[in-house]
Each structure stands twice: as C-alpha cells, then as structure tokens.
Design a protein around this motif. Sequence first.
Motif, PDB file in Angstrom:
ATOM      1  N   ALA A   1      21.932  38.958  35.110  1.00 43.34           N
ATOM      2  CA  ALA A   1      23.384  38.809  35.003  1.00 43.34           C
ATOM      3  C   ALA A   1      24.100  39.106  36.319  1.00 43.34           C
ATOM      4  N   THR A   2      23.400  39.745  37.244  1.00 52.47           N
ATOM      5  CA  THR A   2      24.014  40.073  38.536  1.00 52.47           C
ATOM      6  C   THR A   2      23.195  39.475  39.684  1.00 52.47           C
ATOM      7  N   GLN A   3      22.663  38.286  39.458  1.00 53.88           N
ATOM      8  CA  GLN A   3      21.823  37.646  40.464  1.00 53.88           C
ATOM      9  C   GLN A   3      22.568  37.384  41.767  1.00 53.88           C
ATOM     10  N   LYS A   4      23.841  36.969  41.664  1.00 54.23           N
ATOM     11  CA  LYS A   4      24.607  36.687  42.877  1.00 54.23           C
ATOM     12  C   LYS A   4      24.763  37.940  43.729  1.00 54.23           C
ATOM     13  N   GLU A   5      25.122  39.055  43.101  1.00 54.92           N
ATOM     14  CA  GLU A   5      25.265  40.308  43.844  1.00 54.92           C
ATOM     15  C   GLU A   5      23.937  40.705  44.472  1.00 54.92           C
ATOM     16  N   PHE A   6      22.845  40.563  43.685  1.00 57.75           N
ATOM     17  CA  PHE A   6      21.518  40.878  44.227  1.00 57.75           C
ATOM     18  C   PHE A   6      21.243  40.043  45.471  1.00 57.75           C
ATOM     19  N   ASN A   7      21.500  38.743  45.383  1.00 59.24           N
ATOM     20  CA  ASN A   7      21.218  37.849  46.508  1.00 59.24           C
ATOM     21  C   ASN A   7      22.056  38.198  47.734  1.00 59.24           C
TER      22      ASN A   7
ATOM     23  N   MET B   1      29.596  43.283  52.546  1.00 62.51           N
ATOM     24  CA  MET B   1      30.061  42.866  51.228  1.00 62.51           C
ATOM     25  C   MET B   1      31.525  42.449  51.298  1.00 62.51           C
ATOM     26  N   GLY B   2      31.853  41.292  50.740  1.00 66.05           N
ATOM     27  CA  GLY B   2      33.215  40.774  50.796  1.00 66.05           C
ATOM     28  C   GLY B   2      34.125  41.386  49.749  1.00 66.05           C
ATOM     29  N   PHE B   3      35.395  41.000  49.805  1.00 67.67           N
ATOM     30  CA  PHE B   3      36.389  41.518  48.873  1.00 67.67           C
ATOM     31  C   PHE B   3      35.974  41.269  47.427  1.00 67.67           C
ATOM     32  N   GLY B   4      35.411  40.085  47.166  1.00 68.25           N
ATOM     33  CA  GLY B   4      35.014  39.752  45.803  1.00 68.25           C
ATOM     34  C   GLY B   4      33.993  40.722  45.233  1.00 68.25           C
ATOM     35  N   PHE B   5      33.104  41.211  46.083  1.00 69.75           N
ATOM     36  CA  PHE B   5      32.096  42.164  45.626  1.00 69.75           C
ATOM     37  C   PHE B   5      32.760  43.418  45.061  1.00 69.75           C
ATOM     38  N   TRP B   6      33.752  43.924  45.783  1.00 76.46           N
ATOM     39  CA  TRP B   6      34.413  45.163  45.331  1.00 76.46           C
ATOM     40  C   TRP B   6      35.276  44.897  44.124  1.00 76.46           C
ATOM     41  N   LYS B   7      35.876  43.730  44.057  1.00 79.05           N
ATOM     42  CA  LYS B   7      36.652  43.356  42.881  1.00 79.05           C
ATOM     43  C   LYS B   7      35.781  43.402  41.630  1.00 79.05           C
ATOM     44  N   TYR B   8      34.567  42.879  41.740  1.00 82.12           N
ATOM     45  CA  TYR B   8      33.705  42.790  40.559  1.00 82.12           C
ATOM     46  C   TYR B   8      33.139  44.134  40.112  1.00 82.12           C
ATOM     47  N   ARG B   9      33.373  45.188  40.866  1.00 82.50           N
ATOM     48  CA  ARG B   9      32.986  46.508  40.353  1.00 82.50           C
ATOM     49  C   ARG B   9      33.793  46.835  39.097  1.00 82.50           C
TER      50      ARG B   9
ATOM     51  N   SER C   1      34.807  44.391  36.819  1.00 81.76           N
ATOM     52  CA  SER C   1      34.596  43.423  35.748  1.00 81.76           C
ATOM     53  C   SER C   1      33.908  44.145  34.583  1.00 81.76           C
ATOM     54  N   PRO C   2      34.062  43.655  33.355  1.00 78.35           N
ATOM     55  CA  PRO C   2      33.533  44.398  32.193  1.00 78.35           C
ATOM     56  C   PRO C   2      32.060  44.777  32.314  1.00 78.35           C
ATOM     57  N   LEU C   3      31.212  43.804  32.647  1.00 81.05           N
ATOM     58  CA  LEU C   3      29.776  44.089  32.730  1.00 81.05           C
ATOM     59  C   LEU C   3      29.472  45.095  33.823  1.00 81.05           C
ATOM     60  N   GLN C   4      29.994  44.857  35.020  1.00 83.23           N
ATOM     61  CA  GLN C   4      29.611  45.698  36.146  1.00 83.23           C
ATOM     62  C   GLN C   4      30.289  47.063  36.112  1.00 83.23           C
ATOM     63  N   TYR C   5      31.458  47.128  35.495  1.00 84.44           N
ATOM     64  CA  TYR C   5      32.079  48.439  35.294  1.00 84.44           C
ATOM     65  C   TYR C   5      31.186  49.313  34.417  1.00 84.44           C
TER      66      TYR C   5
ATOM     67  N   SER D   1      39.986  46.402  33.340  1.00 84.64           N
ATOM     68  CA  SER D   1      40.357  44.983  33.294  1.00 84.64           C
ATOM     69  C   SER D   1      41.676  44.751  34.014  1.00 84.64           C
ATOM     70  N   TYR D   2      42.609  45.678  33.857  1.00 84.83           N
ATOM     71  CA  TYR D   2      43.877  45.569  34.579  1.00 84.83           C
ATOM     72  C   TYR D   2      43.629  45.606  36.083  1.00 84.83           C
ATOM     73  N   ILE D   3      42.807  46.550  36.536  1.00 84.04           N
ATOM     74  CA  ILE D   3      42.505  46.660  37.968  1.00 84.04           C
ATOM     75  C   ILE D   3      41.807  45.400  38.458  1.00 84.04           C
ATOM     76  N   PHE D   4      40.867  44.889  37.686  1.00 87.54           N
ATOM     77  CA  PHE D   4      40.165  43.658  38.068  1.00 87.54           C
ATOM     78  C   PHE D   4      41.155  42.518  38.258  1.00 87.54           C
ATOM     79  N   ASN D   5      42.071  42.363  37.324  1.00 89.52           N
ATOM     80  CA  ASN D   5      43.031  41.265  37.409  1.00 89.52           C
ATOM     81  C   ASN D   5      43.970  41.421  38.600  1.00 89.52           C
ATOM     82  N   GLU D   6      44.371  42.634  38.906  1.00 91.33           N
ATOM     83  CA  GLU D   6      45.210  42.866  40.085  1.00 91.33           C
ATOM     84  C   GLU D   6      44.442  42.532  41.363  1.00 91.33           C
ATOM     85  N   LEU D   7      43.203  42.963  41.430  1.00 86.68           N
ATOM     86  CA  LEU D   7      42.373  42.666  42.602  1.00 86.68           C
ATOM     87  C   LEU D   7      42.099  41.178  42.717  1.00 86.68           C
TER      88      LEU D   7
END
Length: 231
Positions: free
Chosen positions: A85-91, A115-123, A125-129, A155-161
């Motif tokens: 489920a986190t193959q992209k982050e692994f890669n 690691m780009g901005f998107g990586f930190w944003k996804y911390r 996301s529901p699964l990765q949180y 989820s609020y923080i994810f959406n703001e990011l």
Amino acid sequence: MKYKEFERIISEERMSRYVQACGGDTRRAMTLYRYNVELAQTVFAIVGYFEVALRNAIDNHLTARLGSEWLKNSIMAGGLFCNPATQKEFNDIDHAYRKLSADGSYSHTKLLACMGFGFWKYRFSPLQYRMMGRSLLSVFPNKPRSTARQQYNHSYIFNELDKINTLRNRIAHHEPICFYTQRDEIHTDHIRNTYHRITSLLDWMGISAPDYLWGVDHIEQVCEKIDKLQP
C-alpha cells in the motif's frame, strides 16, 4: 521591450490570458505577467520555509519514537514502508537512499531533504497516519480543539496541506497563479487564503509566522499591485 517581442518569447497562447484579464491592454498584460512571477517567487519561498518547518517537526517526533534512522529503516526488511500500500513511498526513499549511498554522501538529514512536500503531506493520510502510530498531530500543539461542527484531525491537516501542495505544484510547473482557476480574470483571494493557511499551521506548530517569515513575506504587497491592474 515591445509587446510583440515579449509575446513571441513567452508565446501568444500563454499571454492571451493576461491580455484578456487586462481588458486588451498589452502593456498592462506584460506588467501582470511580471507581477505574477514576483508573486510566484514569494509564495514559493514561503511554502519552502513552511515545508522545512513541517519536515523537521515530523522528523523530531518520529526520531523520538522510532530512532535516529527511522526513514532509512522504514525501507529495510520489516520496515514501515515494506507494504504494497506504500510502494510509492518505498520507491522514493529507496531511490534516494541508493543514490546518496552510491556517492558516499548519505546522512539522515540528506535523505530527509530528498523527500518532497507530498511525502510529508501523506504522513496525515488515513492509512499512513495509522502506520505512524496515530500521534503526528502532536506536531501541532497549538491547533484548535475539535468541535461537533469542525474536526481538527489528521484528515483536516491532510486537506490543508494538499491545498498548499497544489499551489506549490502549479508554481513549479510555471502555471499562472494570479487568475481564477477557470476564468481569465485577475484574482488573488486564493493566494491570500493559502497564505493564511500556512501562517495558521505555523502558529499551530508553535512558530511565530511574522518572525519566521521576516524578509521573505511580501504576499500582501504583491497581491495589492496585481489587484490594481484589474480593468
């Protein structure tokens, strides 16, 4: 420079939005184009400052929980990102780690910076949180309390990011940011909203936005210059 030469370099298609937004005034269109570049520069700088603050806050939290090499260890056997489920982050981590190791420059700090901005944003996301132990909201110690009407959760923080990330990517791809998204009209309220979003999140992290952004924060001044070009 005369407009026709400017248009030849930038392209007629690209300049048409600026001309339309300036009521056909080509001189004002060139000015608007330059102000848009100025706005993109200051927004990108502010987003960069915010990204560093967010990245370091997350790293400090996860280092305390998972150890000083948590990011590298996350791709080792049994690591956090050894999951389909986190193959992209692994890669992304694996590619950066291999590159840094190959040229002998690996350090945890350098790997973080890859690691780009998107990586930190996804911390957030529901699964990765959940994967990170459901504790990362602690990097925002001053965030408001949730209410029945408004949940200030991950989820609020994810959406703001995500909104900040979307604007950052538009700038990185040289898209104009001085218009309504779908209309060729001058519009800077969305920039002010994103700026407020960033300063609020910094405040929630316990960082004084005026002090931290001193010297790079010219959002209001540039937005006002752009607004004055409206026909």
